[in-house]
Design a protein around this motif. Structure first.
Motif, PDB file in Angstrom:
ATOM      1  N   THR A   6      61.578   0.408  14.048  1.00  0.00           N
ATOM      2  CA  THR A   6      62.748   0.019  14.821  1.00  0.00           C
ATOM      3  C   THR A   6      63.980   0.643  14.193  1.00  0.00           C
ATOM      4  OG1 THR A   6      61.706  -2.086  15.382  1.00  0.00           O
ATOM      5  CG2 THR A   6      64.057  -1.881  15.810  1.00  0.00           C
ATOM      6  N   LEU A   7      64.599   1.573  14.903  1.00  0.00           N
ATOM      7  CA  LEU A   7      65.819   2.214  14.451  1.00  0.00           C
ATOM      8  C   LEU A   7      67.030   1.432  14.961  1.00  0.00           C
ATOM      9  CD1 LEU A   7      64.819   5.899  15.342  1.00  0.00           C
ATOM     10  CD2 LEU A   7      64.353   4.645  13.222  1.00  0.00           C
ATOM     11  N   GLY A   8      68.175   1.664  14.364  1.00  0.00           N
ATOM     12  CA  GLY A   8      69.413   1.053  14.841  1.00  0.00           C
ATOM     13  C   GLY A   8      69.713  -0.311  14.268  1.00  0.00           C
ATOM     14  N   LEU A   9      68.858  -0.831  13.392  1.00  0.00           N
ATOM     15  CA  LEU A   9      69.082  -2.137  12.774  1.00  0.00           C
ATOM     16  C   LEU A   9      69.757  -1.961  11.416  1.00  0.00           C
ATOM     17  CD1 LEU A   9      65.594  -3.804  13.460  1.00  0.00           C
ATOM     18  CD2 LEU A   9      67.699  -4.064  14.799  1.00  0.00           C
ATOM     19  N   PRO A  10      70.402  -3.011  10.905  1.00  0.00           N
ATOM     20  CA  PRO A  10      71.006  -2.916   9.579  1.00  0.00           C
ATOM     21  C   PRO A  10      69.991  -3.117   8.453  1.00  0.00           C
ATOM     22  CG  PRO A  10      71.509  -5.039  10.542  1.00  0.00           C
ATOM     23  CD  PRO A  10      70.790  -4.250  11.605  1.00  0.00           C
ATOM     24  N   PHE A  11      68.711  -3.108   8.781  1.00  0.00           N
ATOM     25  CA  PHE A  11      67.641  -3.187   7.789  1.00  0.00           C
ATOM     26  C   PHE A  11      66.482  -2.345   8.310  1.00  0.00           C
ATOM     27  CE2 PHE A  11      67.524  -6.895  10.586  1.00  0.00           C
ATOM     28  CZ  PHE A  11      66.267  -6.812  11.141  1.00  0.00           C
ATOM     29  N   ILE A  12      65.561  -2.031   7.420  1.00  0.00           N
ATOM     30  CA  ILE A  12      64.395  -1.217   7.784  1.00  0.00           C
ATOM     31  C   ILE A  12      63.303  -2.125   8.312  1.00  0.00           C
ATOM     32  CG2 ILE A  12      62.555   0.242   6.837  1.00  0.00           C
ATOM     33  CD1 ILE A  12      64.727   1.117   4.721  1.00  0.00           C
ATOM     34  N   ARG A  13      62.708  -1.729   9.421  1.00  0.00           N
ATOM     35  CA  ARG A  13      61.556  -2.462   9.956  1.00  0.00           C
ATOM     36  C   ARG A  13      60.496  -1.494  10.473  1.00  0.00           C
ATOM     37  NH1 ARG A  13      59.261  -3.453  15.565  1.00  0.00           N
ATOM     38  NH2 ARG A  13      57.634  -4.994  15.105  1.00  0.00           N
ATOM     39  N   THR A  14      59.268  -1.705  10.012  1.00  0.00           N
ATOM     40  CA  THR A  14      58.129  -0.961  10.534  1.00  0.00           C
ATOM     41  C   THR A  14      57.030  -1.957  10.895  1.00  0.00           C
ATOM     42  OG1 THR A  14      57.015  -0.660   8.399  1.00  0.00           O
ATOM     43  CG2 THR A  14      58.650   1.006   9.027  1.00  0.00           C
ATOM     44  N   SER A  15      56.041  -1.461  11.630  1.00  0.00           N
ATOM     45  CA  SER A  15      54.937  -2.315  12.060  1.00  0.00           C
ATOM     46  C   SER A  15      53.741  -1.442  12.398  1.00  0.00           C
ATOM     47  CB  SER A  15      55.359  -3.120  13.296  1.00  0.00           C
ATOM     48  OG  SER A  15      54.284  -3.891  13.800  1.00  0.00           O
ATOM     49  N   PRO A  16      52.525  -1.979  12.280  1.00  0.00           N
ATOM     50  CA  PRO A  16      51.381  -1.244  12.818  1.00  0.00           C
ATOM     51  C   PRO A  16      51.570  -1.023  14.314  1.00  0.00           C
ATOM     52  CG  PRO A  16      50.663  -3.161  11.552  1.00  0.00           C
ATOM     53  CD  PRO A  16      52.137  -3.287  11.709  1.00  0.00           C
ATOM     54  N   ASP A  17      51.060   0.094  14.794  1.00  0.00           N
ATOM     55  CA  ASP A  17      51.202   0.416  16.209  1.00  0.00           C
ATOM     56  C   ASP A  17      49.971  -0.049  16.984  1.00  0.00           C
ATOM     57  OD1 ASP A  17      52.192   1.451  18.564  1.00  0.00           O
ATOM     58  OD2 ASP A  17      51.346   3.449  18.206  1.00  0.00           O
ATOM     59  N   HIS A  18      49.684  -1.355  16.878  1.00  0.00           N
ATOM     60  CA  HIS A  18      48.583  -1.927  17.660  1.00  0.00           C
ATOM     61  C   HIS A  18      48.839  -3.422  17.815  1.00  0.00           C
ATOM     62  CE1 HIS A  18      46.977  -3.673  13.979  1.00  0.00           C
ATOM     63  NE2 HIS A  18      46.895  -2.480  13.418  1.00  0.00           N
ATOM     64  N   GLY A  19      47.997  -4.074  18.577  1.00  0.00           N
ATOM     65  CA  GLY A  19      48.199  -5.483  18.875  1.00  0.00           C
ATOM     66  C   GLY A  19      47.394  -6.409  17.979  1.00  0.00           C
ATOM     67  N   THR A  20      47.286  -7.664  18.438  1.00  0.00           N
ATOM     68  CA  THR A  20      46.647  -8.705  17.639  1.00  0.00           C
ATOM     69  C   THR A  20      45.123  -8.579  17.579  1.00  0.00           C
ATOM     70  OG1 THR A  20      46.686 -10.081  19.622  1.00  0.00           O
ATOM     71  CG2 THR A  20      48.456 -10.405  18.027  1.00  0.00           C
ATOM     72  N   ALA A  21      44.529  -7.940  18.562  1.00  0.00           N
ATOM     73  CA  ALA A  21      43.072  -7.705  18.591  1.00  0.00           C
ATOM     74  C   ALA A  21      42.290  -8.980  18.284  1.00  0.00           C
ATOM     75  CB  ALA A  21      42.693  -6.583  17.625  1.00  0.00           C
ATOM     76  N   PHE A  22      42.573 -10.043  19.026  1.00  0.00           N
ATOM     77  CA  PHE A  22      41.914 -11.326  18.788  1.00  0.00           C
ATOM     78  C   PHE A  22      40.390 -11.203  18.813  1.00  0.00           C
ATOM     79  CE2 PHE A  22      46.003 -13.009  20.662  1.00  0.00           C
ATOM     80  CZ  PHE A  22      46.456 -13.600  19.486  1.00  0.00           C
ATOM     81  N   SER A  23      39.883 -10.306  19.648  1.00  0.00           N
ATOM     82  CA  SER A  23      38.430 -10.224  19.830  1.00  0.00           C
ATOM     83  C   SER A  23      37.692  -9.760  18.575  1.00  0.00           C
ATOM     84  CB  SER A  23      38.099  -9.282  20.994  1.00  0.00           C
ATOM     85  OG  SER A  23      38.529  -7.962  20.699  1.00  0.00           O
TER      86      SER A  23
END
Length: 341
Positions: free
Chosen positions: A297-314
Motif C-alpha cells: 500500500t503506497l501513499g500511507l505515512p507508514f510502510i504496509r505490505t501483505s501476501p498477495d492471496h486470500g485466507t484460503a480457508f479450505s
C-alpha cells in the motif's frame, strides 16, 4: 525486488489476519524458514494459544513467546514472538467465526499504532475475509481503505491509498480498486490518475530506490479506445492525465492497449504498470507471480505490505499453504523500512 532483506533493528508488526485461515500457518512456516530465507524479525499480533495449537496441528516445532516490540527482535532467534490479542471464541482452522471479528480488526489497528509510534518498523498483514468482519462494524471495501482511515486518525483526512502488486516479474497499480466494473468509467477521473501516478512515482523512489521510475499507463477500453471508436475515456481522461504527469517531470507514457502490455519485452520498458481497474492490474500480476507476489500500500505515512492471496480457508491447518508470498512481503517491508529510515 527479490534481494535479500536488509537488517532492521525494530521488528515488523505482523497482524494475524483471519486466524481461521492460513495466516497462522504461513506465519509459523515463515518463522521456521527464518535462517534459510533470511526472514527479518517480526512480531505476530494475535492469539498465542491459537498459534501454538496451529503449530501442533501442522507438526511444526515452534516455541511461542509473548513479547513486546522492544523484546521481539532478541527473542526471534529462538522463539516466535507474539503480542497477545486474545480471541473471543475458539479458533478452528477452516471455520471463520464472526465472534472473532473484533480481535482481527484490533490486530490490524494495533500493528498500525505500534508502527506509527516508531516501535515497529512496518506493518505486514495476513489475509482477512471482509464478510466475517462486517458484524463488528467493519465498513471498508478492503484492507487498503481501512489502513488509510487509520492513518488519518480521528477527524483527519484519509490519504489516497494506492495498491501496488509487486514481484520480481512485474509491478502493477490499479487506479480504481474495490468497486464494481459497471462504476469504473464514472469514477475514473484525470485527477485520480494523476494523483495515483504521483504517489506511485514518489514511493518507488523512496521505498524501492528507483531514481526515475518509468510508468506505463494502460487505456481503459479495448485497444486504448481505438481513437474513440471503442470509447471516449482514453482520449478524454487518460491521455490528458499522462500529459500532465510528463509536464511535472514524471516519466509516464501511454495510454497503451492493456492486452499488449504484459509480455516480457513490454515489461522490460517500464518499472510499473498503471492500470485503470482492479482486474486489469491484478490478473497479469497474479498470473506471473501467484506464489511470491506482494501487495504494497503506497501513499500511507507508514510502510504496509501483505501476501498477495486470500485466507484460503479450505486448506487452513492442512499444511498445504505456501509461505512464499508472506516471506516476500516481510522482506520487502524490511527493505523499504531500511531505505526510508
Amino acid at each position: 525486488m527479490g534481494a535479500n532483506a536488509l537488517p532492521v533493528q525494530k521488528p515488523l508488526a505482523l497482524s494475524q489476519g483471519d486466524p481461521a485461515g492460513i495466516g497462522p500457518d504461513i506465519a509459523l512456516m515463515a518463522w521456521t524458514l527464518r535462517q534459510a530465507h533470511q526472514v527479518p524479525p517480526f512480531l505476530y499480533l494475535g492469539d498465542p494459544d491459537a498459534l501454538s495449537a496451529r503449530a501442533q496441528a501442522l507438526g511444526l516445532q515452534v516455541s511461542i513467546a509473548e513479547a513486546t516490540p522492544e523484546t521481539a527482535t532478541a527473542l526471534f532467534t529462538n522463539a516466535l514472538p507474539v503480542l497477545p490479542i486474545p480471541a473471543a471464541a475458539p479458533i478452528v482452522a477452516g471455520m471463520p467465526n464472526s465472534a472473532n471479528a473484533a480481535s482481527i480488526i484490533e490486530a490490524i489497528r494495533r500493528a498500525v499504532e505500534e508502527t506509527q509510534a516508531g516501535r515497529t518498523s512496518a506493518v505486514v498483514t495476513c489475509p482477512i475475509a471482509k464478510s466475517v468482519l462486517y458484524s463488528a462494524g467493519f465498513r471498508f471495501p478492503g484492507h487498503t481503505e481501512y489502513l488509510a482511515d487509520l492513518a488519518a486518525g480521528p477527524g483527519g483526512k484519509a490519504p489516497l491509498p494506492v495498491m501496488m502488486i509487486a514481484s520480481p516479474a512485474l509491478r502493477t497499480v490499479p487506479v480504481t480498486i474495490h468497486i464494481p466494473l459497471i462504476r469504473i468509467a464514472e469514477e475514473l477521473t484525470e485527477e485520480l490518475i494523476v494523483e495515483t501516478a504521483r504517489i506511485t512515482a514518489r514511493d518507488l523512489t523512496a521505498g524501492f530506490g528507483i531514481a526515475k521510475p518509468r510508468l506505463a499507463v494502460s487505456g481503459l477500453n479495448p485497444h486504448a479506445g481505438e481513437g474513440g471508436a471503442l470509447g471516449k475515456e482514453d482520449d478524454a481522461i487518460v491521455r490528458p492525465a499522462i500529459e500532465r504527469l510528463r509536464r511535472e517531470g514524471i516519466d509516464a507514457f501511454g495510454p497503451l492497449p492493456a492486452d499488449t502490455m504484459f509480455h516480457a519485452a513490454a515489461r522490460a520498458t517500464y518499472d510499473v504498470a498503471i492500470c485503470m481497474y482492479h482486474d486489469q492490474a491484478l490478473i497479469p500480476a497474479k498470473t506471473l507471480a501467484f506464489d511470491d507476489g506482494v501487495n504494497v500500500t503506497l501513499g500511507l505515512p507508514f510502510i504496509r505490505t501483505s501476501p498477495d492471496h486470500g485466507t484460503a480457508f479450505s486448506i487452513a491447518g492442512t499444511g498445504k499453504a505456501k509461505p512464499d508470498s508472506l516471506i516476500a512481503a516481510l522482506k520487502m517491508a524490511a527493505d523499504m523500512a531500511f531505505r526510508t529510515a
